[in-house]
Write a protein that holds these residues in place. Structure first.
Motif, PDB file in Angstrom:
ATOM      1  N   GLN A   5      -6.049  -5.065   6.357  1.00 24.97           N
ATOM      2  CA  GLN A   5      -4.696  -4.537   6.536  1.00 24.97           C
ATOM      3  C   GLN A   5      -3.829  -5.525   7.315  1.00 24.97           C
ATOM      4  OE1 GLN A   5      -4.387  -0.493   7.897  1.00 24.97           O
ATOM      5  NE2 GLN A   5      -2.296  -0.729   8.635  1.00 24.97           N
ATOM      6  N   ASN A  41       1.086   6.168   4.379  1.00 21.53           N
ATOM      7  CA  ASN A  41      -0.329   5.831   4.249  1.00 21.53           C
ATOM      8  C   ASN A  41      -0.477   4.414   3.708  1.00 21.53           C
ATOM      9  OD1 ASN A  41      -2.889   5.708   2.348  1.00 21.53           O
ATOM     10  ND2 ASN A  41      -3.312   7.277   3.922  1.00 21.53           N
ATOM     11  N   TYR A  42      -1.240   3.613   4.440  1.00 22.27           N
ATOM     12  CA  TYR A  42      -1.370   2.194   4.069  1.00 22.27           C
ATOM     13  C   TYR A  42      -1.985   2.020   2.683  1.00 22.27           C
ATOM     14  CZ  TYR A  42      -3.428  -2.468   3.817  1.00 22.27           C
ATOM     15  OH  TYR A  42      -3.805  -3.713   3.399  1.00 22.27           O
ATOM     16  N   ASN A  43      -3.118   2.664   2.437  1.00 23.74           N
ATOM     17  CA  ASN A  43      -3.824   2.468   1.162  1.00 23.74           C
ATOM     18  C   ASN A  43      -2.984   2.917  -0.028  1.00 23.74           C
ATOM     19  OD1 ASN A  43      -6.187   1.362   2.291  1.00 23.74           O
ATOM     20  ND2 ASN A  43      -7.006   3.405   2.742  1.00 23.74           N
ATOM     21  N   GLU A  44      -2.288   4.040   0.132  1.00 22.62           N
ATOM     22  CA  GLU A  44      -1.451   4.540  -0.957  1.00 22.62           C
ATOM     23  C   GLU A  44      -0.271   3.603  -1.218  1.00 22.62           C
ATOM     24  OE1 GLU A  44      -0.290   8.495   0.000  1.00 22.62           O
ATOM     25  OE2 GLU A  44      -2.313   9.340  -0.256  1.00 22.62           O
ATOM     26  N   THR A  45       0.300   3.079  -0.157  1.00 25.88           N
ATOM     27  CA  THR A  45       1.445   2.176  -0.300  1.00 25.88           C
ATOM     28  C   THR A  45       1.040   0.875  -0.979  1.00 25.88           C
ATOM     29  OG1 THR A  45       2.450   3.102   1.700  1.00 25.88           O
ATOM     30  CG2 THR A  45       3.280   0.969   0.941  1.00 25.88           C
TER      31      THR A  45
END
Length: 276
Positions: A5, A41-45
């Motif tokens: 990330q 949300n990091y993963n969704e973005t």
């Protein structure tokens, strides 16, 4: 190699600031950055960003640095193939020299030279124009004056400039002043950029020898010019034949088929002339 990330955000920041990033690419990166920074949300973005880039990535239509970033996102980036620019320098002027050749897409100009004994480094880049540090997109438009070229550093104790010149004529079409093979445009025209008077004399003599041979029916249009600033191309383009072997082999095959046919015609023309 897949990004963490922290590294992903660093890459996004750098690409946003990168002048070579296209505006629409930058808008997608800014949208992702702003979303993550405001609590999304990091993963969704990142999944959304990857999906937005995917269609153009599949058609090889992202800018080079964004292409590298996309490959890192999906875990297909080969970090061991990242070009080490530190090796591309003359460390001993007594026994090392440079040669610069333009002969169509630089993807196909690296392997023939890089695999020769005595070659220290081959760098893909842009030269011959006025614009400083041009991007691939800018050169591709064809109005900067630059051509795609390779800069070669070689050991003069092992390989001579004459040998490089001889190889250059074998892998290019000296009768085409508006590109090379399937690559069309002024950015692909054939030019030999000489570093000094000795190189100029060798290049001029080689060109005259080809003109006198009658090997080609059309005029020889390859230019011989003094070397000017050489701007390295983006990492994606360096040693392309190693990074994209399937794509490279397809392009190389088409190029070789044309050269084989052209050389066959040249040999027949010379034989006919000799017998008459």
């Amino acid at each position: 190699m897949k990004l963490s990330q922290e590294n992903t955000m660093t890459e996004i920041y750098n690409l946003i600031l990168n002048s070579k990033t296209r505006d629409w690419e930058r808008s997608l990166l800014l949208e992702a950055k702003d979303a993550i920074e405001t609590g999304a949300n990091y993963n969704e973005t990142i999944a959304k960003l990857e999906a937005a880039l995917r269609p153009l990535a599949s058609r090889n239509n992202l800018t080079p640095d964004v292409t590298d970033f996309y490959q890192k996102l999906i875990g297909e980036y080969q970090s061991e193939l990242e070009y080490d620019s530190s090796k591309h320098q003359v460390t001993d002027p007594r026994y090392q020299s440079r040669a610069v050749f333009a002969g169509g897409c630089f993807w196909c100009m690296v392997e023939p030279f890089e695999e020769r004994p005595g070659i220290i480094s081959v760098l893909s880049g842009y030269t011959g124009g006025e614009l400083e540090n041009p991007s691939y997109d800018q050169v591709l438009v064809g109005n900067t004056g630059h051509v795609e070229a390779v800069e070669i550093i070689f050991d003069t104790r092992i390989v001579q400039y004459q040998e490089l010149i001889d190889l250059y004529w074998q892998i290019t079409d000296p009768t085409d002043d508006f590109g090379q093979f399937q690559d069309r445009g002024t950015q692909y025209r054939p030019i030999i950029f000489v570093q000094d008077e000795e190189q100029r004399q060798i290049a001029e003599a080689a060109k005259q020898k080809i003109i006198d041979s009658g090997y080609y029916k059309k005029p020889i249009v390859t230019e011989i010019r003094w070397a000017s600033a050489f701007w390295p191309a983006e990492n994606y383009h360096q040693e392309f034949y190693k990074k994209q072997p399937k794509r490279y082999k397809a392009i190389k095959r088409s190029r070789q088929q044309f050269l084989t046919y052209q050389h066959l015609k040249g040999n027949l023309r010379k034989a006919f002339t000799k017998n008459n």
